[in-house]
Design an enzyme around this catalytic site. Structure first.
Site, mmCIF file in Angstrom:
data_model
loop_
_atom_site.group_PDB
_atom_site.id
_atom_site.type_symbol
_atom_site.label_atom_id
_atom_site.label_comp_id
_atom_site.label_asym_id
_atom_site.label_seq_id
_atom_site.Cartn_x
_atom_site.Cartn_y
_atom_site.Cartn_z
ATOM 1 C CE LYS A 127 -1.061 -0.609 4.961
ATOM 2 N NZ LYS A 127 -0.425 -1.959 5.096
ATOM 3 C CG ASN A 150 -0.291 3.735 7.924
ATOM 4 O OD1 ASN A 150 -0.209 4.038 9.109
ATOM 5 N ND2 ASN A 150 0.200 2.600 7.448
ATOM 6 C CG HIS A 196 -1.836 -5.566 11.905
ATOM 7 N ND1 HIS A 196 -0.688 -5.226 12.599
ATOM 8 C CD2 HIS A 196 -1.731 -4.984 10.679
ATOM 9 C CE1 HIS A 196 0.072 -4.472 11.823
ATOM 10 N NE2 HIS A 196 -0.525 -4.324 10.665
#
Length: 471
Positions: A127, A150, A196
């Protein structure tokens, strides 16, 4: 800065005062909100106080006086258990928001002529490169593209909105969990693999967070979905059934009857009446390896959805300089080349670099993710020797036992020195690869600091007097 609207004269609690929290606090003040800010870290509180932000110990505060709680993305909402500040807000019926949601509400409240276009990009891997690449394409085509989220600047720290702007946002699953009203003109989900999972309570929760990138899209919007994994294929089918937005599948592994795909480095556009060859990505110096071909297909698809011509988009792919900390060539000493892949914080991300380099001296380790490096077993024969650092060193050594030579180095400095020594002694062209397959938090604040440290250590090897002075 983008002043946050909707909270003028109201008090908003802000918890977490690193980059995201501080940026959001400033934007809330600019929009007329009153604040009560707090962080469990004393240094973070001191930085906020130095800016004149009002410190309030939220563990002792009456939450009934707050209009909302803005939390940094790292604050757990549900798993492994809710943070105490989340429990306090929920008990008082106070809405919990993230900075992306504050941005989304501000965009939605703006006059139509002031609303920018938004590209939202997520995925387990790729990403950051895709976000930077799309921003590069848009700017090269003369558009006013602003990159954040981010990556780089917090979104609310970007330049103020205007109708000609395009905000290109990298969004993590943590950020998406806190976002409900963002509508992306172009939304990208590159891939999904386990990551995660402790934070999201398992794979189902992780995927649910990633899917939120497509929330609120409607007719006229474009959803771009990587279909090189089963999850992406299923999601693409589901989105097609909704029959609202435009769906653009992307692949770096197979030809498709529609969408964009790359085979052997050649990027193809199969969205029209006939399939058209776009460009040869193997000639793009900033996009090495098959994983980058998927990133390129996604960025190309998003750029076209945002009004860039096919020719301009193809030209910009070839001029992309690459992204720091992602297969970044940081120089050579003699016949030894050093590659900084600090962004590889899990095994799937490390696989991408390992597949692109036939043989390498591998620096790995840090804070281990679920599954460790066992999924990389098919690539162990590429490892000339592994130099292990951080908390994962012992577990990684056991995993690699008998498959590749191993040295437990502990620190990155020792690993760089020993890897260079062995690579130079080989007498061949060689690559020292930092691709940790781990989070950095045991020894570094984030992957960027880890990558910067690697770059500095390589520079010190190249310039021994500077190294001696630094020591």
């Amino acid at each position: 800065m983008i002043p946050v609207t909707g909270f003028s004269g109201k008090t908003v609690a802000v918890f977490g005062l690193a980059r995201t929290g501080l940026t959001a606090a400033r934007a809330l003040v600019a929009g007329g909100a009153k604040l009560a800010v707090w962080d469990e870290n004393a240094d973070a509180r001191a930085r906020a106080a130095a800016e004149g932000l009002p410190l309030v110990d939220l563990s002792q505060a009456d939450f009934s006086r707050f209009a909302a709680l803005m939390v940094s993305p790292g604050v757990p909402l549900t798993h492994p258990e809710p943070h105490w500040v989340v429990n306090k807000a929920q008990a008082a019926g106070v809405e919990i928001l993230g900075d992306i949601e504050l941005f989304a509400r501000t965009v939605n409240a703006a006059e139509p002529w002031k609303r920018p276009k938004i590209a939202a990009i997520t995925g387990t891997n790729g990403k950051s490169t895709t976000t930077a690449l799309l921003g590069h394409i848009l700017n090269a085509a003369g558009k006013d593209a602003l990159i954040g989220g981010n990556i780089g600047a917090g979104v609310l720290g970007l330049e103020g909105m205007h109708g000609g702007a395009v905000y290109v946002l990298e969004l993590s699953s943590y950020q998406l969990d806190l976002t409900s009203s963002l509508r992306a003109d172009a939304a990208v989900l590159l891939n999904v693999s386990p990551d995660h999972l402790d934070r999201h309570g398992g794979m189902e929760g992780y995927l649910a967070a990633k899917r939120r990138v497509f929330l609120n899209q409607d007719k006229g919007d474009t959803a771009i979905v990587g279909v090189d994994d089963a999850i992406g294929q299923n999601l693409c089918t589901e989105l097609l059934a909704l029959n609202r937005r435009t769906i653009r599948p992307i692949s770096a592994g197979r030809a498709m009857g529609r969408g964009y795909y790359a085979l052997q480095g050649l990027l193809y556009d199969a969205t029209g009446e006939r399939t058209v060859e776009v460009c040869d990505l193997s000639r793009a110096p900033g996009l090495p390896g098959r994983h980058n071909w998927q990133n390129a297909a996604a960025a190309y698809a998003a750029a076209l959805a945002l009004g860039v011509s096919p020719g301009d988009a193809a030209d910009a792919l070839m001029s992309f300089p690459g992204l720091a900390h992602r297969m970044e060539d940081v120089g050579a000493i003699g016949r030894v080349r050093f590659v900084n892949d600090s962004k590889a914080t899990n095994a799937d991300a490390a696989r991408q670099a390992m597949c692109a380099i036939p043989k390498f001296y591998w620096i790995a380790g840090g804070r281990e993710k679920a599954g460790g490096i066992a999924p990389l077993a098919d690539l162990y024969d590429r490892v000339e020797k592994a130099y292990l650092i951080g908390e994962a060193a012992e577990d990684f050594a056991r995993t690699l036992q008998g498959a590749a030579p191993v040295e437990a180095c502990g620190t990155l400095e020792r690993a760089v020195e020993h890897a260079w020594r062995d690579a130079a002694a080989s007498g061949r062209d060689a690559v020292v690869l930092l691709s940790p397959a781990c989070a950095s938090f045991d020894q570094f604040p984030d992957f960027e600091v880890r990558g910067d440290a690697f770059r500095s250590l390589v520079q010190a090897l190249r310039d021994p007097p500077a190294r001696q002075a630094a020591g």
